[in-house]
Every structure is written in structure tokens, then in C-alpha cells.
Design an enzyme around this catalytic site. Structure first.
Site, PDB file in Angstrom:
ATOM      1  N   GLY A 116     -44.105  75.350   8.530  1.00 51.92           N
ATOM      2  CA  GLY A 116     -44.583  74.119   9.131  1.00 51.92           C
ATOM      3  C   GLY A 116     -43.847  72.905   8.602  1.00 51.92           C
ATOM      4  O   GLY A 116     -43.171  72.967   7.568  1.00 51.92           O
ATOM      5  N   ILE A 117     -43.981  71.782   9.293  1.00 51.86           N
ATOM      6  CA  ILE A 117     -43.251  70.585   8.882  1.00 51.86           C
ATOM      7  C   ILE A 117     -43.811  69.975   7.596  1.00 51.86           C
ATOM      8  O   ILE A 117     -43.207  69.064   7.028  1.00 51.86           O
ATOM      9  CB  ILE A 117     -43.211  69.523  10.000  1.00 51.86           C
ATOM     10  CG1 ILE A 117     -44.619  69.060  10.367  1.00 51.86           C
ATOM     11  CG2 ILE A 117     -42.470  70.048  11.218  1.00 51.86           C
ATOM     12  CD1 ILE A 117     -44.625  67.871  11.324  1.00 51.86           C
ATOM     13  N   HIS A 118     -44.987  70.445   7.142  1.00 53.10           N
ATOM     14  CA  HIS A 118     -45.528  69.993   5.864  1.00 53.10           C
ATOM     15  C   HIS A 118     -45.392  71.089   4.804  1.00 53.10           C
ATOM     16  O   HIS A 118     -46.142  71.131   3.831  1.00 53.10           O
ATOM     17  CB  HIS A 118     -47.006  69.612   6.006  1.00 53.10           C
ATOM     18  CG  HIS A 118     -47.280  68.613   7.079  1.00 53.10           C
ATOM     19  ND1 HIS A 118     -47.714  68.976   8.334  1.00 53.10           N
ATOM     20  CD2 HIS A 118     -47.160  67.269   7.090  1.00 53.10           C
ATOM     21  CE1 HIS A 118     -47.862  67.892   9.076  1.00 53.10           C
ATOM     22  NE2 HIS A 118     -47.535  66.842   8.341  1.00 53.10           N
ATOM     23  N   ASN A 119     -44.446  72.001   5.012  1.00 51.19           N
ATOM     24  CA  ASN A 119     -44.193  73.148   4.119  1.00 51.19           C
ATOM     25  C   ASN A 119     -45.276  74.220   4.208  1.00 51.19           C
ATOM     26  O   ASN A 119     -45.398  75.055   3.297  1.00 51.19           O
ATOM     27  CB  ASN A 119     -44.045  72.709   2.650  1.00 51.19           C
ATOM     28  CG  ASN A 119     -42.812  71.860   2.423  1.00 51.19           C
ATOM     29  OD1 ASN A 119     -41.861  71.913   3.192  1.00 51.19           O
ATOM     30  ND2 ASN A 119     -42.820  71.074   1.361  1.00 51.19           N
ATOM     31  N   GLU A 120     -46.070  74.225   5.299  1.00 51.65           N
ATOM     32  CA  GLU A 120     -47.043  75.304   5.456  1.00 51.65           C
ATOM     33  C   GLU A 120     -46.297  76.634   5.562  1.00 51.65           C
ATOM     34  O   GLU A 120     -45.199  76.696   6.118  1.00 51.65           O
ATOM     35  CB  GLU A 120     -47.900  75.116   6.719  1.00 51.65           C
ATOM     36  CG  GLU A 120     -48.752  73.859   6.722  1.00 51.65           C
ATOM     37  CD  GLU A 120     -48.075  72.701   7.421  1.00 51.65           C
ATOM     38  OE1 GLU A 120     -48.777  71.772   7.825  1.00 51.65           O
ATOM     39  OE2 GLU A 120     -46.828  72.731   7.541  1.00 51.65           O
TER      40      GLU A 120
END
Length: 231
Positions: free
Chosen positions: A40-44
Site C-alpha cells: 500500500g501507499i502507506h507501506n501496508e
């Protein structure tokens, strides 16, 4: 129209590393030879992490299979058939060079044609939604053929806009690999922007309230963004 488009979109991305979040002291980064698919774009966490980076062609093959394999009931929620009209977006997650991004886009387009019989009507290649400095790419594919009125959606995509986040460099690729610039419609066909009156004091109060609420909720939001790791 927006709901119809959303219902007929598929997307997947990859990254060679986590993005660097300002102010975050502890961050898990990938090893030099690792790549994560679906991050994910939040490092998920993504769907899988590979301990060996594949070639660009193999990587494109894996990504497209996750999007288009009609034999996978877990992912084939948008049917695609050979000959369907489609729109492709190849998005830079932050720190991929234009040369690498364009080269990867070309590989994806070739495989869409040769493996799935799809030749996108529009191809958007650029930086649209980043993960800060994330070294990765996301692919998004829209099945125009499943929309009630695909011509209306194409007209909306082609429409001129001043939105800073929308890259106006639209290209159409033919099977010979040549690029053809798709120009925006003439200026005169666009209606005037609606003039909506607003009370500056009320607007300022609403904006300030929203900003303060977001600042208050930031620790909890950040907590959820950082939950989860891949073993």
C-alpha cells in the site's frame, strides 16, 4: 458515472522498498534483492514479498495475472474479454525515473495485447498518486466495454482540466508500438465553471475544524497505517 467506473477498475502495484515517512524513526525496509507486490501507499503489507527481483517482463506478467486471471475467483471480480475496450494507467509511486516508467509501460501494453487481447484506448503514464518517495509502480485498468456509455467516460477523461494532480500527457499506443498524442477537446466545447457563492468566514471555520480534527486523529490514523508485517 463515477460508481460505474469504480466498479470496473482493477489495480495492483509493486515496490522495491518502503517509502520514507518523515518523522518516523523506526521503519522496516526491504532487503536489496527483495520486491513486494501489492504494497500500500502507506507501506501496508502486500500480497507477497519476493526474495529475488524478477525481470521487468516477468514482473509485468505476475501483475497482470493478478488483475486479469478469470480463473481466480478471489480476484476476477471485473471480467475482461479479448477485444474489450480499456483504459490503462501506469502510475509512478514516487521515485521511478521517467525512462524506467515508460519502458515498463511498454512491456505491460505488449503483454496486454499478446496474452489477453486487450489494446487500451487510452494510456496514462506518469506520477498521479505517490507513496512519497516509494520506488514502485501501480497499474490500473478500466474495462470500458462494461460501462453503460463508454463514450461519455472517454469524453470526461479527455476533457481539459486545471487539476494539478492530473497529468495531461495522454497517449494512445497502437500494435506497432507507435505513440499518438491524443489532444484535448477544443476550448470552446467546455462550459463555464459554475460560480458558487460562499461565506469566507463559514468556509474558514469549516476548514479549520476539519484540520484540527485531522491533527487530533493523526496518532490513531498513523497507528493503523503501520499495523501488520509480512513473515
Amino acid at each position: 458515472m463515477a460508481k460505474n467506473v469504480i466498479d470496473n477498475l482493477v489495480t495492483i502495484g509493486f515496490s522495491l522498498d518502503h517509502c520514507s515517512v518523515p518523522g518516523r524513526k523506526e521503519e522496516e525496509f526491504l532487503a536489496n534483492n527483495e520486491i513486494e507486490i501489492g504494497m500500500g501507499i502507506h507501506n501496508e503489507p502486500g500480497v507477497k514479498r519476493l526474495s529475488s527481483i524478477p525481470t521487468s517482463s516477468e514482473l509485468a506478467k505476475q501483475l497482470l495475472k493478478l488483475l486479469l486471471d478469470q480463473n481466480d475467483p478471489d480476484r476476477a471480480f471485473v471480467p475482461f474479454n479479448p477485444g474489450d475496450k480499456s483504459v490503462l494507467l501506469v502510475n509512478n509511486l514516487g521515485s521511478i525515473s521517467n525512462l524506467e516508467l515508460s519502458a515498463f509501460a511498454g512491456i505491460v501494453i505488449d503483454q496486454l495485447s499478446s496474452t489477453y487481447g486487450l489494446s487500451p484506448t487510452r494510456v496514462y503514464v506518469g506520477t498521479f498518486m505517490t507513496a512519497l518517495n516509494g520506488p514502485g509502480v501501480s497499474l490500473t485498468l478500466l474495462n470500458l466495454s462494461r460501462l453503460p456509455d463508454p463514450a461519455v467516460v472517454l469524453a470526461a477523461l479527455d476533457a481539459k482540466t486545471t487539476a494539478l494532480g492530473w497529468n495531461g500527457n495522454v497517449t494512445a499506443w497502437d500494435r506497432a508500438g507507435k505513440l499518438h498524442l491524443v489532444s484535448s477537446p477544443p476550448e470552446e466545447i467546455h462550459g463555464k465553471v459554475a460560480q458558487v457563492s460562499a461565506d469566507p468566514a463559514v468556509f474558514s471555520k469549516i476548514l479549520t475544524g476539519a484540520a484540527n480534527a485531522l491533527i487530533k486523529a493523526e496518532p490513531e490514523i498513523t497507528k493503523y497505517d503501520t499495523i501488520g508485517t509480512i513473515s
